[in-house]
Design a protein around this motif. Structure first.
Motif, PDB file in Angstrom:
ATOM      1  N   ASN A 118      30.132 -60.346 -23.754  1.00 31.29           N
ATOM      2  CA  ASN A 118      30.746 -59.056 -24.044  1.00 31.29           C
ATOM      3  C   ASN A 118      29.719 -57.944 -24.123  1.00 31.29           C
ATOM      4  O   ASN A 118      29.925 -56.843 -23.621  1.00 31.29           O
ATOM      5  CB  ASN A 118      31.541 -59.128 -25.349  1.00 31.29           C
ATOM      6  N   LEU A 121      28.469 -57.109 -20.730  1.00 32.65           N
ATOM      7  CA  LEU A 121      29.515 -56.487 -19.914  1.00 32.65           C
ATOM      8  C   LEU A 121      29.619 -54.997 -20.191  1.00 32.65           C
ATOM      9  O   LEU A 121      29.844 -54.212 -19.284  1.00 32.65           O
ATOM     10  CB  LEU A 121      30.864 -57.142 -20.202  1.00 32.65           C
ATOM     11  N   VAL A 122      29.487 -54.613 -21.442  1.00 30.86           N
ATOM     12  CA  VAL A 122      29.698 -53.197 -21.752  1.00 30.86           C
ATOM     13  C   VAL A 122      28.404 -52.396 -21.732  1.00 30.86           C
ATOM     14  O   VAL A 122      28.448 -51.182 -21.609  1.00 30.86           O
ATOM     15  CB  VAL A 122      30.430 -52.975 -23.101  1.00 30.86           C
ATOM     16  N   TRP A 155      29.672 -60.663 -15.769  1.00 32.81           N
ATOM     17  CA  TRP A 155      31.046 -60.663 -15.279  1.00 32.81           C
ATOM     18  C   TRP A 155      31.432 -62.042 -14.757  1.00 32.81           C
ATOM     19  O   TRP A 155      32.505 -62.566 -15.049  1.00 32.81           O
ATOM     20  CB  TRP A 155      31.214 -59.599 -14.204  1.00 32.81           C
ATOM     21  N   ARG A 158      32.032 -64.532 -17.459  1.00 33.72           N
ATOM     22  CA  ARG A 158      33.324 -64.359 -18.115  1.00 33.72           C
ATOM     23  C   ARG A 158      34.445 -65.012 -17.297  1.00 33.72           C
ATOM     24  O   ARG A 158      35.287 -65.726 -17.840  1.00 33.72           O
ATOM     25  CB  ARG A 158      33.585 -62.866 -18.285  1.00 33.72           C
TER      26      ARG A 158
END
Lengths: 568, 365
Positions: A118, A121-122, A155, A158
């Motif tokens: 996470n 990803l951000v 990504w 995930r």
């Protein structure tokens, strides 16, 4: 996701996009490898004049310091492809390792890895790469590859994690774990082979990210601008004011190379993705149009007693597939009288649902009606289209689906979904809508306050009741129920069936009830039709069919009843 | 064998016995009041803070991984031009003045960060980093905000069309075009746009955000100057980011199209308009929102490069300047702010998701 075998079996390379992507990639690779053969110039030698225009000797002119741009473009393909391939490979390896560990071990390991995913990803990728590279400047292509790999894996991790988690729950993996296979064996022999397609798609996605990132980094001068890549070519073109000199080809050529390479990666990624998700596959198999419709039996308007509510004549339905048309319903003729309860029974795959979909005009491609006619109250249903069909729907006939668990829109309140069926057919007064909705809910035994619930707040049985209530909203003449209670437990099933029976008799609605449960039909129906291999093999009043089954298949079905007494 | 009606049912369960207990399917009554899903919100806030902390920590660790030290690199570059207080500030910023253990340094650094003390820019010494960011941020937010919203709306609309009308020539042609557009290097497309529309055709200015003397702020002339400078960067980011939304939305629409609730909506005889707006769009948009976070990172990346090409004085432009000028404090400050911007936007999207998806609201998704 399909494994390697199905990857090979699937018509992957017959897809135009996969073919284009693979073709572009192969061409660029060959151009890079054969650079010494194609051009005799060294990409770094400064032997020519500055900013030479396009010519036979220099197809793309020369740079500000006299290098041959065409030679640079060819040799630049090598490093650009290397960065894409290696960074893509490292990032994919990281994604697979972290995604699979998270899914296999679960617990706190999963929590930790998921948090990491996470975060990455951000965190905005390029600024992070810029910062990291700024501290790692110089030193050739490897620092760049490493930095890009370590920012580009999240990504994929995930996606792979959620896929591996789904696989982890599958029976064959559970069985392997239960039989005492080691973690390594389970992961490498059971889970990984089933994810190869996804991993391949992931690799091309990561490679695309790597190529674009390298270009961006080189362009702003981070990384090693003494190397020849398409990104550094753009850096020098910009730094030496190529566009101001009118040498637009110096900018256009490497950029187009990157765009083409990126497109190749994107096409391959997209095509492999489609294999795993056939719904995304482009185009639809084509079916022959409905030809040679036999003239439908004219119905004598005088003889109203004999006039069936629904008349199906010689209906042929098929599905288009790669190997031609598969006929699922053959020459079926059925009549339903007003207020009649017709049971339609048969084993799974015999064409009952296809028949129901065809009759209610809900058949979606690749399915199509090939011939025959369907008349409802003298109106040719198959000839209707557009607005006329829309108006007939729900007003004259409604449908209760097999998988009623998912027929309610998850983001709308139940009330809205009961209302819109009525609103679509002219009931717009809010008071009338509300009164009718309450009345319907009372009819099927659901509390009124559930009108303001969302579907996920209802149990399976309640959803089914809501769907039945909706089907009754406009008091249609006919309701087609396709295994409406199969997914429910027997207790709820029983209650719902009793209610259907009551409501039907009270309102005089005809019902076509489809199930594989013959005992149920014999109990509830006026008349029963037996379907086998796409054909109706026997039709008779329920008691008669029960007492004297004629067709051998019906007899077999009857024998499948559990005897009430004696040994089972 | 005789079948007694009512005795056997379905899978052979005796139903007579069941008549004795009346089971209400309505129980247990689920509370229907749609209250805010507090655990969801708390989790999102925790992720926000945690990610910010990671960004800050990366900022702290990265300079310390460099062989040699950044200060001597900078000293060499600014030979004789740095005044002593700047050198001191640098040494403190990089923990090269023996202030204590790495751990205490780290907490000192976090403390300064919390107080909003990002140090002073080297290339623009003695301007505090925060002031540089303050001047650049409005431009970046304006550009990113407008382009992201327009690109999302337009891309999703095209994706909806492409997915809903798939099989049609135009709808199917949109996919490869979108894939190509999103595979283009942003800055390359920006360069070509700049060359054609600003350099050759002279329709738009070559760079910057405003003319040198645009008139009073927010006057008509000022706005016109702003818009003329805004157009090219806006269009390039729009074109290069549109494809991603299109593909995402198309895929979502295709998945939704095969859902049972869509067949049911069609069976109900709803108008096409209602099916698309209330059934397809509402459901297909949700996954788009969820992937918004990652996409935003890409938009920001494109934005940085676009700002560089157009000399648009936003955060990306200053980030580039700081990389060229080895201005590490400014670089780190800008990275932290870009991360903060992305994270806050993500959080806003999460809140929006809470409004749009009843399942998230209830904590089911």
């Amino acid at each position: 996701m399909s494994g390697i075998r199905s990857l090979l079996r699937q018509p992957f390379f017959s897809q135009p996009r996969a073919l284009t992507g693979g073709g572009i990639l192969l061409t660029l690779l060959l151009l890079g490898l054969l650079a010494p053969v194609i051009t005799r110039y060294d990409p770094t030698s400064l032997e020519f004049g500055a900013f030479m225009p396009l010519s036979g000797a220099h197809p793309l002119g020369t740079t500000a310091i006299g290098q041959d741009i065409f030679a640079q473009l060819l040799y630049g393909a090598r490093l650009t492809l290397l960065v894409g391939a290696v960074a893509g490979l490292i990032a994919t390896t990281l994604s697979v390792a972290l995604g699979l560990s998270a899914a296999y071990f679960g617990g706190w390991i999963d929590e930790a890895i998921n948090a990491l995913i996470n975060v990455f990803l951000v965190l905005p990728g390029l600024p992070l790469v810029i910062i990291a590279s700024a501290f790692l400047r110089g030193g050739g292509v490897w620092p760049v590859i490493i930095v890009i790999s370590f920012t580009g894996w999240a990504w994929g991790a995930r996606v792979l994690r959620s896929q591996a988690m789904a696989l982890r729950e599958r029976d064959f993996v559970q069985a392997a774990v239960a039989s005492g296979e080691g973690a390594g064996r389970v992961v490498f022999m059971e889970i990984l082979p089933n994810m190869l397609g996804l991993i391949a798609a992931n690799f091309f996605g990561a490679a695309l990210y790597a190529v674009l990132s390298e270009a961006g980094l080189s362009f702003i001068g981070v990384g090693d601008v003494s190397l020849v890549t398409w990104g550094t070519m753009l850096y020098w073109a910009q730094a030496k004011g190529a566009l101001l000199q009118g040498a637009w080809w110096w900018v256009a050529a490497p950029g187009l190379g990157i765009a083409l390479l990126g497109t190749a990666f994107a096409f391959l990624n997209f095509s492999i993705d489609q294999l795993g998700n056939p719904r995304l596959a482009r185009g639809r198999a084509t079916l022959p149009a409905r030809v040679q419709r036999p003239p439908s039996t004219p119905i004598d308007p005088q003889d109203s007693a004999a006039q069936p509510l629904l008349a199906v004549r010689d209906l042929d339905v098929g599905y288009a597939s790669a190997g031609g048309v598969v006929r699922a319903v053959r020459q079926v003729s059925l009549d339903v009288a007003p207020g009649e309860f017709l049971g339609l029974a048969g084993e799974s795959g015999c064409g009952k649902s296809t028949l129901a979909f065809a009759v209610t005009r809900l058949l979606a491609p690749p399915g199509a009606v090939l011939g025959g006619s369907v008349q409802l109250m003298g109106q040719d249903l198959l000839a209707l289209s557009g607005e006329a069909l829309r108006q007939v729907r729900w007003r004259d006939f409604s449908v209760v689906f097999q998988a009623s668990m998912n027929v309610l829109n998850p983001v709308l309140k139940v009330r809205e979904q009961v209302y819109d069926a009525m609103q679509a057919h002219g009931v717009t007064d809010p008071k009338r809508l509300d009164a009718r909705a309450r009345e319907l809910f009372g009819l099927v035994g659901v509390r009124e306050q559930y009108l303001d619930a969302y579907p996920h707040q209802l149990s399976g049985g309640m959803k089914q009741r809501v769907v039945i209530a909706t089907a009754l909203a406009l008091e249609p003449r006919l309701i087609v129920m396709d295994e409406p209670t199969t997914a429910l437990d027997v207790v709820v099933q029983r209650q719902i069936l009793q209610e259907i029976a009551q409501i039907r008799t009270r309102l005089g609605i005809a019902v076509v009830f489809i199930t594989h449960d013959l005992s149920l039909l014999v109990e509830m129906s006026d008349r029963v039709a037996i379907m086998y291999a796409g054909q109706v093999v026997e039709q008779a009043p329920a008691h008669q069919l029960y007492a004297h089954p004629k067709h051998p298949y019906t007899q077999q079905l009857m024998n499948a009843f559990p005897p009430m007494t004696g040994p089972r | 064998m005789e079948l007694t009606k009512g005795c056997y049912f379905g899978r052979g369960v005796r139903t007579n016995a069941l008549k004795s207990f009346k089971l209400s399917v309505n129980d247990p009554l689920i509370p229907l009041a749609s209250e805010v899903n507090v655990p969801y919100l708390l989790r999102k806030v925790a992720i926000l803070l945690f990610t910010l902390w990671v960004a800050a920590t990366l900022n702290f660790i990265l300079p310390r991984l460099v062989p040699g030290d950044p200060v001597s690199v900078m000293l060499a570059k600014y030979q004789g031009r740095l005044d002593p207080s700047a050198v001191d500030a640098l040494k403190i910023a990089y923990g090269l003045n023996d202030l204590g253990t790495p751990v205490s340094e780290y907490f000192g650094y976090l403390g300064r960060l919390l107080r909003g003390d990002f140090g002073r820019s080297i290339s623009l010494f003695p301007t505090p980093v925060l002031d540089v960011i303050g001047t650049a941020l409005p431009y970046t937010l304006g550009l990113v905000g407008v382009t992201t919203v327009v690109s999302f709306v337009l891309g999703s609309a095209l994706g909806l069309y492409s997915g809903w009308k798939r099989g049609g020539a135009l709808a199917d042609a949109l996919t490869p075009v979108a894939l190509f557009l999103s595979s283009m290097p942003y800055f390359w497309f920006a360069l070509l746009t700049l060359y054609i529309f600003a350099f050759k055709l002279r329709w738009f200015p070559l760079g910057g955000a405003l003319d040198p003397f645009p008139g009073d702020a927010f006057s008509a002339g000022w706005w016109s100057s702003l818009l003329r400078h805004f157009t090219l960067p806006f269009l390039t980011i729009l074109v290069t980011s549109l494809g991603g939304w299109l593909i995402t939305m198309r895929n979502n629409v295709v998945s939704v199209a095969s859902e049972d609730y869509l067949a049911f909506a069609r069976a109900k005889g709803l108008t096409e308009r209602r099916i698309v707006s209330r059934y397809v769009l509402r459901n297909a948009l949700l996954p788009s929102f969820t992937s918004f976070g990652m996409a935003l990172g890409f938009v920001i990346s494109g934005q940085i490069l676009t700002e560089i090409v157009f000399s648009y004085p936003g955060l990306g432009f200053y980030l580039f300047q700081s990389v060229v000028g080895l201005d590490y404090p400014l670089m780190q400050g800008i990275f932290f702010f870009i991360a903060l911007t992305v994270l806050v936007a993500n959080f806003a999207v999460d809140l929006l998701n809470l409004l749009l998806d009843p399942r998230v609201r209830e904590g089911r998704a």
